[in-house]
Design a protein around this motif. Structure first.
Motif: not given
Length: 397
Positions: A107-114, A118-123
């Motif tokens: 997601p970071k490589m795809l340009g998602w915001d922080r 973080e929300a996706r990682a927790d999910e």
């Protein structure tokens, strides 16, 4: 192309300079959306090479590979790989990065915001059974092998890819952890419906995991590509039969899940409410009961003898319980039964709470149940005790 086709390999080959024969020769395969396709075959037959050509970690020498109708060679290789989840046996977590950072790499490589990362990682940590409050800031070395593998699956799912490639993802774990990871992944697949290409050398794992199985020979030549049921019932040739090995009847237990048969109930004795436990057991039809904690988690099998010899002391009385989850196979249930003094497997839910028991008699009914016995009305078969999970209510279980 059929709109339900997610991956299409068309006469794909891979040659390496200096070798007389190709590693993969004219491989063709069509994979539908939501399938788990398992590639099995002897070492060196080209199954991993075939899989890696799908995300172009290895470039095909000839032929075409289409994903959702698009030729993969028309895409930038890095962009392609960011759209495909990839899980390997060695996990491949970055040792100096936290669990959350590892999960959020794509997601970071795809340009998602922080905040979104973080929300996706927790999910996803929740999804794979790791409490984010406990695990998000840990380093990989602070995790067990099974926990690392769960993080690897979470990382592969991070950008919600439609396709996942899994190269012997559970092979480096011990048998108990491997069974648990397989069951958890099948539970996830029921929710996510990803299209998955799964490589393994273990035919029992292939039966358990695969919607269809491709048995490969040299140079990834397909010897048989079929459902697990058909492979076990009708091997295409002696090579496939040899690969399946002996005990095809027993292997069929890997085709059915615990949640597809009826569960029975046994008397439960709560440790904090154990007064009158012997009377309760004497009045029950069975010869044993389960002690459970305040949250209904099974602890021990106890008999009248246990209650008589150690009256009022139930904390460690009886025999420890071996449990299975609803997603476990009937072979898993059989293993649990053989380890149990009372010949029953205790079924628990995701929180480890008692849900029912599966008995040897019930399992034998399934083994002797043939497809032509199945009713066409969708009503559970009263003769065999067999029904799908969708057909059973909690009361029936």
């Amino acid at each position: 192309m059929n709109r339900d086709v997610m991956i299409d390999l068309q006469q794909v080959s891979k040659f390496y300079r200096g070798q007389k024969a190709p590693v993969v020769e004219n491989m063709s395969m069509t994979i539908q959306q939501g399938e788990i396709i398992v590639l099995v075959g002897p070492s060196g037959c080209g199954k991993t090479t075939t899989m890696k050509m799908i995300n172009r970690l290895i470039e095909p020498s000839s032929g075409r590979i289409l994903i959702d109708g698009t030729d993969v060679t028309a895409l930038d290789g890095n962009d392609l790989r960011r759209q495909i989840g990839y899980v390997i046996q060695q996990v491949g977590l970055f040792p100096h990065m936290s669990v959350a950072t590892n999960v959020g790499l794509v997601p970071k490589m795809l340009g998602w915001d922080r905040k979104r990362i973080e929300a996706r990682a927790d999910e996803l940590l929740h999804l794979v059974g790791l409490d984010p409050a406990i695990y998000r800031n840990r380093l990989p070395r602070q995790l067990s092998g099974g926990q690392q593998q769960r993080v690897g699956v979470a990382r592969a799912l991070a950008a919600d890819p439609p396709v996942m490639l899994m190269d012997e993802p559970f092979g480096a774990t011990d048998p108990m952890t491997r069974d648990r990871l397989q069951n958890e992944f099948l539970r996830l697949q029921e929710q996510l419906r990803k299209t998955i290409v799964f490589v393994t050398h273990d035919f029992d794992e292939a039966i358990k995991m695969g919607t269809r199985i491709a048995v490969l020979g040299e140079r990834s030549k397909i010897r048989q590509f079929d459902t697990p049921e058909n492979l076990l019932a009708s091997p295409a040739d002696s090579t496939v039969a040899q690969f399946i090995g002996r005990g095809a009847r027993l292997k069929q237990l890997d085709l059915r899940r615990v949640d597809a048969i009826r569960w029975e109930d046994v008397p439960l004795i709560r440790l904090d409410k154990s007064n009158g436990a012997k009377r309760q057991l004497d009045q029950a039809e069975g010869s044993a009961a389960l002690t459970v904690d305040a949250d209904n988690r099974p602890l021990h099998w106890v008999s009248s003898h246990d209650l008589t010899s150690r009256p009022g002391v139930l904390d460690d009385a009886g025999q420890a319980v071996t449990t299975v989850e609803p997603e476990a196979t009937l072979r898993d249930a059989l293993d649990a039964m053989l380890a149990s003094r009372d010949g029953a497997a205790v079924v628990v839910d995701e929180q480890g709470r008692y849900a029912g028991t599966v008995t040897l008699d019930g399992l034998m009914q399934v083994i002797h149940h043939t497809p032509e016995d199945e009713p066409g009305s969708g009503v559970p078969d009263q003769r065999s005790g067999v029904a799908t999970a969708a057909e059973l209510t909690p009361e029936q279980r």
